[in-house]
Motif scaffolding. Structure first.
Motif, PDB file in Angstrom:
ATOM      1  N   ASN A 185      41.606  32.335  42.527  1.00 37.32           N
ATOM      2  CA  ASN A 185      41.399  33.767  42.730  1.00 37.32           C
ATOM      3  C   ASN A 185      40.106  33.971  43.528  1.00 37.32           C
ATOM      4  O   ASN A 185      39.026  33.569  43.080  1.00 37.32           O
ATOM      5  N   ASN A 207      45.287  35.432  47.244  1.00 36.59           N
ATOM      6  CA  ASN A 207      44.850  36.817  47.470  1.00 36.59           C
ATOM      7  C   ASN A 207      45.266  37.285  48.855  1.00 36.59           C
ATOM      8  O   ASN A 207      45.315  36.501  49.813  1.00 36.59           O
ATOM      9  N   LYS A 254      40.715  40.210  37.319  1.00 38.79           N
ATOM     10  CA  LYS A 254      39.347  40.012  37.798  1.00 38.79           C
ATOM     11  C   LYS A 254      38.637  38.880  37.055  1.00 38.79           C
ATOM     12  O   LYS A 254      37.777  38.198  37.614  1.00 38.79           O
ATOM     13  N   VAL A 283      48.858  41.198  40.896  1.00 35.15           N
ATOM     14  CA  VAL A 283      47.417  41.094  41.088  1.00 35.15           C
ATOM     15  C   VAL A 283      46.845  39.961  40.251  1.00 35.15           C
ATOM     16  O   VAL A 283      47.377  39.618  39.186  1.00 35.15           O
ATOM     17  N   TYR A 284      45.784  39.375  40.760  1.00 41.41           N
ATOM     18  CA  TYR A 284      44.995  38.428  39.994  1.00 41.41           C
ATOM     19  C   TYR A 284      44.050  39.224  39.090  1.00 41.41           C
ATOM     20  O   TYR A 284      43.316  40.082  39.573  1.00 41.41           O
ATOM     21  N   SER A 286      42.401  41.823  45.109  1.00 37.61           N
ATOM     22  CA  SER A 286      43.056  41.114  44.004  1.00 37.61           C
ATOM     23  C   SER A 286      44.569  41.049  44.149  1.00 37.61           C
ATOM     24  O   SER A 286      45.238  40.382  43.362  1.00 37.61           O
ATOM     25  N   ASP A 323      38.982  36.939  44.405  1.00 39.52           N
ATOM     26  CA  ASP A 323      38.428  38.265  44.143  1.00 39.52           C
ATOM     27  C   ASP A 323      38.018  38.339  42.671  1.00 39.52           C
ATOM     28  O   ASP A 323      38.555  39.109  41.883  1.00 39.52           O
ATOM     29  N   THR A 324      37.089  37.499  42.312  1.00 42.31           N
ATOM     30  CA  THR A 324      36.590  37.455  40.943  1.00 42.31           C
ATOM     31  C   THR A 324      35.068  37.437  40.961  1.00 42.31           C
ATOM     32  O   THR A 324      34.454  36.890  41.891  1.00 42.31           O
TER      33      THR A 324
END
Length: 523
Positions: free
Chosen positions: A342, A377, A408, A405-406, A383, A344-345
């Motif tokens: 991921n 992503n 967060k 979505v991933y 995400s 977007d974390t």
């Protein structure tokens, strides 16, 4: 000359004796800190032999299974010491996670049979696992009209001690037995799939290779592999050496890599050396067989394979899947699906740089004879999950939004997470409220537990590892598409495609994963 030889032999023997006693001393020191063995570590029930499996029916297998569980009750459950009688010990009858009290005990083999079967799938679980691990995959097939045969692989689902005696040939024989029984439940010409998770993936590949050499075996139409154990990141040879003293009185614990409380109702936590040894031998046999059949130009008869694999996997080697399996496949509409980390974390700055760049060094060159799909992503700081695919013979990625979505807080998927949706009552991070108490514990939520390090008697990495898959609906959709597409001749589109391998080797990947075992921690 004879004196020189005698001296050489004498000094060799002395060195050997010294090394042996040094090994004993080192092992004794380690074992001093290892918990005592319990009845579930020392008892090993008798499974059907390879010869018996060749003649067995489903009724025979389940009858022996019932007898085995009776033996476990007599020799383990009734002998659980008072010090181990607690609410999260699966071998204490009064425990809330005692499998015998559940509506369905997923440690046992099972059949799902629709009214008018359209096909069959055999589901093979992983090492130390049980049929529970592929129950959601089984339900996908069942809803599509397939018979689902959930096999309890010999040595599993009972007591960890069973794996001190089990050998991989037993597992391979049981796989052949399950396929034979599955075909009995479907009409002539109906498709046959084999789905394998982790070591079950290796057993599925082993069966497909065996079927190329043995005309008496039914050839599968499709393999569905999830985190397949084509290679392992941490080989067992050192553990096997350290286990040598286990033959001596007082050193029995040396036969175990880990001895951990058994708080999972459908998976062993304790791990005997023999289990990983047998996995290593199985993998080596599959590799040798694939090379031999490739030299005979027989691999062109393999069925299409789709594999779902996390780019980050502490248990199995992702490069081995590419280098030892997919590089040898014919052009047969096979596909490799890789789940990226991921990006977007909030944890991204803490992700090791090698994993930020892992996908680029993992992928082989293009074009390939098989389809390559990357789930990741949609972009930086986004995400949203997308599918990027390169068709066989192609060089350009095509992108498709997934509407998923991933989370967060998730920085990657894991080896164990892929076959479980977030709603799973045992492993899910968002267990279904209606069934969340079905098994007495929610292991997917244990990561919420906090406290001081050193307080718990287990490695807290067991809890930190994600155990369910927020993108599981993607796997569901892909398997449904596969079921709906009956095998058919397809136009060859990958002329000139290469059989190039991953830019990273199995050893390099294993070293990367080993480096995650930090020894010099600051606090």
């Amino acid at each position: 000359m004879n004196k020189k030889i005698f001296k050489l032999v004498k000094y060799t023997v002395i060195i050997f004796i010294v090394l042996f006693f040094l090994l004993l001393a080192g092992v004794a020191l380690r074992l001093h800190y290892v918990p005592d063995l319990q009845p579930w570590h020392t008892f090993a029930p008798n499974e059907l032999t390879v010869k018996e499996l060749e003649k067995a029916t489903w009724q025979d297998y389940t009858a022996r299974e019932n007898k085995i569980f009776e033996e476990v009750h007599k020799n383990v459950i009734l002998k659980t010491p008072e010090s181990e009688q607690n609410q999260i010990n699966r071998y204490f009858k009064g425990s809330k996670i005692y499998p015998g009290n559940f509506k369905q005990d997923w440690n046992r083999s099972y059949l799902l049979i629709p009214e008018n079967p359209k096909g069959a799938v055999v589901l093979i679980h992983g090492l130390t696992d049980t049929p529970y691990s592929l129950r959601h995959i089984a339900e996908i097939y069942y809803k599509k009209g397939f018979v689902a045969v959930g096999l309890r692989v010999p040595g599993h689902g009972t007591v960890p001690g069973a794996l001190t005696k089990s050998v991989w040939q037993d597992w391979a024989a049981a796989t052949k037995f399950a396929v034979k029984e599955a075909k009995k439940l479907t009409p002539e010409g109906a498709p046959l799939h084999i789905a394998g998770f982790s070591q079950g993936g290796a057993l599925a590949v082993k069966y497909a290779l065996d079927a190329l050499e043995d005309d008496s075996l039914i050839r599968p139409d499709r393999l569905v592999l999830i985190s397949p154990m084509i290679g392992i990141t941490r080989l067992s040879k050192l553990a096997e050496i350290l286990a040598i003293p286990s033959m001596l009185p007082g050193f029995e614990k040396a036969a175990w890599i880990s001895i951990i409380p058994e708080f999972n109702p459908f998976k062993y936590n304790s791990f005997p050396v023999n289990a990983v040894k047998q996995a290593r031998l199985l993998i080596a046999d599959v590799k040798r067989q694939a090379i031999r059949l490739g030299q005979k130009d027989m691999l062109k008869e393999l069925p299409p394979i789709i594999t779902f694999q996390s780019i980050a996997d502490y248990t199995v080697s992702t490069p081995a899947i590419i280098n030892d399996l997919y590089s040898n496949l014919p052009e047969n509409e096979s596909e490799l699906v890789l789940f990226d980390i991921n990006r977007d974390t909030a944890f991204l700055p803490l992700v090791r740089p090698v994993f930020v760049n892992m996908m680029s060094i993992m992928l082989p060159g293009f074009p390939q004879k098989y389809k390559i799909t990357v789930i990741g992503n949609s972009g930086p700081n986004d995400s949203g999950a997308v599918e990027r695919s390169v068709e066989p013979g192609g060089v350009d990625f095509k992108t498709r939004a997934l509407g998923l979505v991933y989370p967060k807080e998730l920085f990657s998927l894991s080896h164990i997470s892929l076959p479980f949706p977030e709603t799973d009552p045992l492993y899910g991070s968002i267990p279904d409220p209606e069934i969340k108490d079905a098994f007495g514990i929610n292991l997917g939520l244990i990561s919420n537990a906090q406290g001081e390090r050193g307080v718990l008697g287990i490695n807290t990495n067991l809890f930190f590892r994600v155990s369910s898959n927020p993108l599981f609906s993607y796997i569901t959709a892909r398997i449904e598409d596969i079921i709906d597409t009956f095998p058919q001749e397809t136009e060859k589109t990958s002329a000139g495609a290469s059989a190039s391998k991953s830019k990273i080797t199995q050893k390099q990947y294993g070293d990367i994963m080993k480096a995650a075992d930090y020894k010099d921690e600051p606090f």
